[in-house]
Design an enzyme around this catalytic site. Structure first.
Site, short mmCIF file in Angstrom:
data_model
loop_
_atom_site.label_atom_id
_atom_site.label_comp_id
_atom_site.label_asym_id
_atom_site.label_seq_id
_atom_site.Cartn_x
_atom_site.Cartn_y
_atom_site.Cartn_z
N GLY A 32 13.48 -2.77 -2.64
CA GLY A 32 12.33 -2.64 -1.63
C GLY A 32 10.99 -3.77 -2.19
N VAL A 33 9.94 -3.52 -1.59
CA VAL A 33 8.86 -4.57 -1.80
C VAL A 33 8.03 -4.01 -2.86
CG1 VAL A 33 7.05 -5.65 -0.81
CG2 VAL A 33 9.06 -5.27 0.83
N GLY A 34 7.50 -4.70 -3.84
CA GLY A 34 6.58 -4.22 -4.67
C GLY A 34 6.63 -5.01 -6.10
N ASN A 35 6.08 -4.58 -7.18
CA ASN A 35 5.89 -4.93 -8.48
C ASN A 35 7.14 -4.51 -9.25
OD1 ASN A 35 4.05 -6.79 -9.94
ND2 ASN A 35 3.80 -4.91 -11.32
N GLU A 37 16.14 -6.27 2.88
CA GLU A 37 15.21 -6.64 4.00
C GLU A 37 14.33 -7.87 4.07
OE1 GLU A 37 13.74 -2.03 5.47
OE2 GLU A 37 12.51 -3.28 4.22
N ILE A 43 6.58 7.99 -3.42
CA ILE A 43 5.57 8.42 -3.70
C ILE A 43 5.64 9.66 -4.63
CG2 ILE A 43 3.45 9.78 -2.60
CD1 ILE A 43 3.47 8.07 -0.25
N ASN A 92 2.23 4.33 4.40
CA ASN A 92 2.48 3.24 5.01
C ASN A 92 3.53 3.49 6.05
OD1 ASN A 92 0.91 1.49 3.41
ND2 ASN A 92 2.37 1.32 1.93
N GLY A 118 12.38 0.65 5.99
CA GLY A 118 13.80 0.36 5.96
C GLY A 118 14.67 1.23 5.02
N LYS A 160 -3.19 7.78 -10.21
CA LYS A 160 -4.55 8.46 -10.41
C LYS A 160 -4.81 8.68 -11.69
CE LYS A 160 -5.48 8.11 -5.81
NZ LYS A 160 -6.61 6.90 -5.30
#
Length: 504
Positions: free
Chosen positions: A269-272, A294, A364, A384, A388, A408
């Site tokens: 997946g996308v991200g850090n 993807e 999440i 969001n 996929g 948070k």
């Protein structure tokens, strides 16, 4: 732009973005190029937003229905949403302005698995598509169109749309020609669709270009603007820990004989955190790896450069500005190792399952039984979208979900008694990882899962609360298979909304 538009029929359609935007009528359904901030039209959406604002000032309720590949960039989603110009949007987004419009109820949003959208459009679930607005790197003399830095839904939009608008972007490298694999037979609807002839991530089965009906082209716009993706954040300690746990899991699976020393094709997946996993693989002993995913991220480019990754199949880039320039400068070489496909191929469930893809996606929150929420915050607010992740999760050989254990500043626990929205059920989730540890859920019943998730993945600040809930649920539940106290199962979310923290 010299030589970028080599076909005279297309050159005769060159006009300004404002003139092209003037062609659009209120209520139009528009299929836009764009996937994770790559390959989206740069000037037309801005011009269309300006026109919408002008018409709204005259009292005209001017909105369009917007279809994309996935998320785009401020020049598209942000501009149109800021003009209050999107009536309906699908399938995935990440723009803060658009997100607010979705959550205040002024824009309808349908969150659809990325591999499903082409079929749903072809079946007519959304009505007729009026326009396709795509970005290209060039138009060849024979009228074929070379894609730019993403493919996404473009093949479907170009096929189904009544009219076509093309932005030819000189920022995109001409050496992208040959990187794409545009497969058309998959557009044949069931039950007549042939099997997808991919047995290895490096298989090429389609064309290098889009073949379109030139009579449908009503405008060509010359542009020279970069893709807009943010730089990845420096790797933090939590991301490194999560990556370490996943790499330890790979080692375990190799030792058990369930994976070979090259691993199975990887999806990320996308991200850090995903980039941290890729960075970890760069430092690992694994060689000759492949990817069927993807998006191509910075970490995947590093793996290709090192030779540890031999081929990467995707539908788009998601590169930082530095790596986007690197890709442009070396596109001819990367085209030997990277394949960009339509998203109904890159995310094809049958190919994912047959090749035994290893899936790793963000979340999440997860609950103690292994259900995962990827999309909603506190029950009702869209973040969001599912993107996929479902295409890969349901069909992967191992489906891993990763997240820091809190958010948070510790006010929110990513491990909760019951997720407020279910995107991926316990039946599809193999592994959950936080910076606290890894819970391997395979082969476990729900109550066994709960103990492992709480013990291995929950933050210490929430572990006792979760254990208390689990013990209470077993006392009051109307059954012991998946014990829940329905009076308290979502009380953590309610408490956060009331008090600003989930902590007792």
């Amino acid at each position: 732009m010299a030589g970028r538009i080599a076909n005279e029929q297309f050159r005769s359609k060159v006009m300004s973005a404002a003139d092209a935007a003037a062609l659009i009528e209120p209520g139009s359904k528009i299929g836009f190029a764009g996937f994770t901030g790559s390959g989206y039209p740069k000037e037309f959406p801005v011009a269309l937003a300006a026109r919408i604002k002008e018409e709204r000032a005259k009292g005209v309720d001017f909105r369009v229905d917007s279809f994309t590949g996935a998320s785009t960039a401020p020049e598209l989603d942000g501009e149109l949403a800021g003009a209050d110009g999107i009536g309906f949007r699908t399938p995935y987004q990440s723009d803060p302005v658009l997100r607010n419009k979705i959550n205040d109820g002024s824009t309808y949003y349908s969150d659809i698995h990325l591999s499903h959208l082409a079929n749903q459009l072809a079946y007519g679930f959304f009505g007729d598509l009026d326009y396709a607005v795509i970005e290209a790197s060039q138009v060849l003399a024979d009228g074929s169109v070379v894609p730019s830095s993403s493919v996404g839904m473009n093949r479907t939009y170009l096929t189904l749309a009544k009219k076509i608008i093309i932005e030819v972007n000189a920022w995109q490298s001409e050496d992208l020609y040959g990187m794409h694999d545009i497969y058309y037979d998959i557009a044949t609807l069931p039950p007549n669709r042939p099997p997808l002839p991919i047995t290895h991530p490096g298989d090429r089965i389609g064309d290098k270009v889009y073949t379109i009906d030139p009579s449908k082209v009503v405008a060509v716009i010359e542009t020279e603007g970069p893709d807009r993706n943010s730089p990845f954040k420096p790797l933090d300690e939590d991301s490194k820990k999560i990556a370490g746990y996943l790499l330890d899991f790979f080692d375990q699976e190799v030792k058990a004989g369930r994976l070979n020393e090259h691993l199975n094709p990887l999806q990320s997946g996308v991200g850090n955190i995903a980039n941290a996993v890729l960075a970890g693989l760069l430092e690992s002993d694994y060689e000759n790896m492949t990817s069927y995913t993807e998006v191509i991220q910075d970490g995947m480019v590093d793996l290709l450069d090192s030779g540890k990754l031999t081929v990467a199949s995707a539908t788009a880039f998601s590169l930082s500005p530095t790596y986007a320039e690197k890709m442009n400068d070396n596109a001819a070489e990367y085209a030997k190792k990277i394949i960009l496909r339509p998203q109904d191929v890159s995310n094809h469930p049958e190919a994912i399952r047959r090749m035994g893809v290893i899936a790793c996606n963000g979340m999440i929150e997860a609950d103690i039984y292994g259900n995962v929420n990827s999309t909603h915050v506190m029950g009702s607010r869209m973040m969001n979208g599912i993107g996929g992740s479902g295409d890969f999760t349901r069909n992967a050989i191992f489906s891993c979900f990763v997240s820091p254990s809190t958010a948070k500043g510790g006010a929110i626990s990513a491990i909760v008694p019951m997720v407020n929205h279910v995107d991926h059920t316990e039946h599809d989730v193999s592994v959950i990882i936080t910076e606290q540890g890894l819970a391997d859920l395979r082969g476990l019943a729900p109550r066994q899962r709960a103990k492992k998730v709480i013990e291995n993945c929950a933050h210490p600040d929430y572990k006792d609360q979760l254990l208390d809930y689990f013990e209470q649920a077993q006392k009051v539940a109307n059954g012991q298979h998946t014990p829940h106290d329905l009076t308290k199962s979502l009380s953590w979310h309610s408490k956060f909304l009331a008090d600003g923290t989930m902590k007792a």
